[in-house]
Scaffold this motif. Structure first.
Motif, mmCIF file in Angstrom:
data_model
loop_
_atom_site.group_PDB
_atom_site.id
_atom_site.type_symbol
_atom_site.label_atom_id
_atom_site.label_comp_id
_atom_site.label_asym_id
_atom_site.label_seq_id
_atom_site.Cartn_x
_atom_site.Cartn_y
_atom_site.Cartn_z
ATOM 1 N N GLY A 12 -35.196 -22.020 36.845
ATOM 2 C CA GLY A 12 -35.335 -20.635 37.273
ATOM 3 C C GLY A 12 -34.002 -19.933 37.227
ATOM 4 O O GLY A 12 -32.948 -20.563 37.099
ATOM 5 N N LEU A 13 -34.046 -18.616 37.334
ATOM 6 C CA LEU A 13 -32.821 -17.821 37.335
ATOM 7 C C LEU A 13 -31.978 -18.145 38.563
ATOM 8 O O LEU A 13 -32.489 -18.639 39.577
ATOM 9 N N SER A 71 -30.114 -24.623 32.998
ATOM 10 C CA SER A 71 -29.110 -24.742 31.935
ATOM 11 C C SER A 71 -29.597 -24.020 30.692
ATOM 12 O O SER A 71 -30.799 -23.845 30.495
ATOM 13 N N ARG A 72 -28.657 -23.622 29.869
ATOM 14 C CA ARG A 72 -29.015 -22.901 28.648
ATOM 15 C C ARG A 72 -29.341 -23.852 27.502
ATOM 16 O O ARG A 72 -29.753 -23.411 26.440
ATOM 17 N N ASN A 73 -29.161 -25.132 27.686
ATOM 18 C CA ASN A 73 -29.507 -26.080 26.628
ATOM 19 C C ASN A 73 -30.715 -26.932 27.002
ATOM 20 O O ASN A 73 -30.895 -28.035 26.491
ATOM 21 N N HIS A 74 -31.593 -26.416 27.873
ATOM 22 C CA HIS A 74 -32.750 -27.195 28.310
ATOM 23 C C HIS A 74 -33.668 -27.586 27.153
ATOM 24 O O HIS A 74 -34.378 -28.580 27.241
ATOM 25 N N SER A 75 -33.628 -26.841 26.068
ATOM 26 C CA SER A 75 -34.496 -27.177 24.932
ATOM 27 C C SER A 75 -34.139 -28.536 24.319
ATOM 28 O O SER A 75 -34.968 -29.146 23.654
ATOM 29 N N LEU A 116 -39.300 -21.458 38.889
ATOM 30 C CA LEU A 116 -39.401 -20.592 40.054
ATOM 31 C C LEU A 116 -39.160 -19.167 39.589
ATOM 32 O O LEU A 116 -38.154 -18.885 38.937
ATOM 33 N N ASP A 117 -40.078 -18.299 39.902
ATOM 34 C CA ASP A 117 -39.980 -16.896 39.514
ATOM 35 C C ASP A 117 -40.129 -16.055 40.770
ATOM 36 O O ASP A 117 -40.961 -16.371 41.641
ATOM 37 N N MET A 140 -36.643 -18.458 30.252
ATOM 38 C CA MET A 140 -37.713 -19.255 30.836
ATOM 39 C C MET A 140 -38.202 -20.306 29.833
ATOM 40 O O MET A 140 -38.573 -19.971 28.711
ATOM 41 N N PRO A 141 -38.189 -21.580 30.230
ATOM 42 C CA PRO A 141 -38.692 -22.613 29.319
ATOM 43 C C PRO A 141 -40.154 -22.368 28.950
ATOM 44 O O PRO A 141 -40.961 -22.016 29.807
#
Length: 177
Positions: A10-11, A93-97, A109-110, A148-149
């Motif tokens: 989440g953010l 994290s920005r590398n979750h992909s 979580l939003d 968002m993933p």
């Protein structure tokens, strides 16, 4: 980590740390990804880089955000350890992909924009989101959902943390059987 592994994303300000602490209070195994795995680096290569001190303008904020990554080898190693029945890895994290496919389930979580603003405005430490350029980036990400993933289960993080955790645990139990 665990036989079953869950990612809670989440953010900044969405409630990941509060959820992690509530899960721990309930005796669950938690890894605080933003504390234990995170660093600034290239999301594609993992090569670390240094954030210039005092850099708070829009370009610097965007670079810091895009470069907030987790050590992928460490995530893989944690997931390969099946010594616990379940583990919750909480953070963003920005590398979750590069590792998201390793998890049994991913939760995001939003929260509504007003809740997000209230949470980050109240920060007194150096957590991301309180400065104007950071808030502008967060508000944009909230609107676009670009971080968002894909395929994650969306959880309303604006509710009381106990209710949020109740829902997550209920969905985890349902997915086991």
């Amino acid at each position: 980590m665990g036989v079953r592994n869950y990612l809670i994303e989440g953010l900044s300000g969405a409630g990941k740390t509060a959820v992690a602490e509530e899960l721990e209070r309930r005796g669950r195994h938690v890894v605080h990804g933003d504390r234990e795995l995170a660093y600034h680096g290239d999301p594609d290569t993992g090569e670390p880089w240094t954030v210039p001190a005092g850099a708070h303008g829009p370009d610097a904020v965007s670079r810091r955000h895009r470069g907030w990554i987790w050590n992928v080898d460490r995530v893989r190693s944690l997931i390969a350890d099946r010594s616990r029945p379940e583990t919750f890895l909480c953070g963003g994290s920005r590398n979750h992909s590069r590792y998201i496919h390793l998890f049994d389930r991913v939760f995001v979580l939003d929260v509504d924009l007003d809740t997000l603003k209230r949470r980050v405005a109240g920060r007194t430490d150096d957590e991301f989101g309180a400065r104007p350029a950071e808030w502008e980036l967060l508000a944009g990400l909230h609107a676009t959902k670009e971080d968002m993933p894909k395929g994650a289960t969306i959880i309303d993080g604006a509710r009381p943390v106990a209710r949020v955790v109740d829902e997550i645990l209920s969905l985890c139990a349902a997915s086991k059987g």
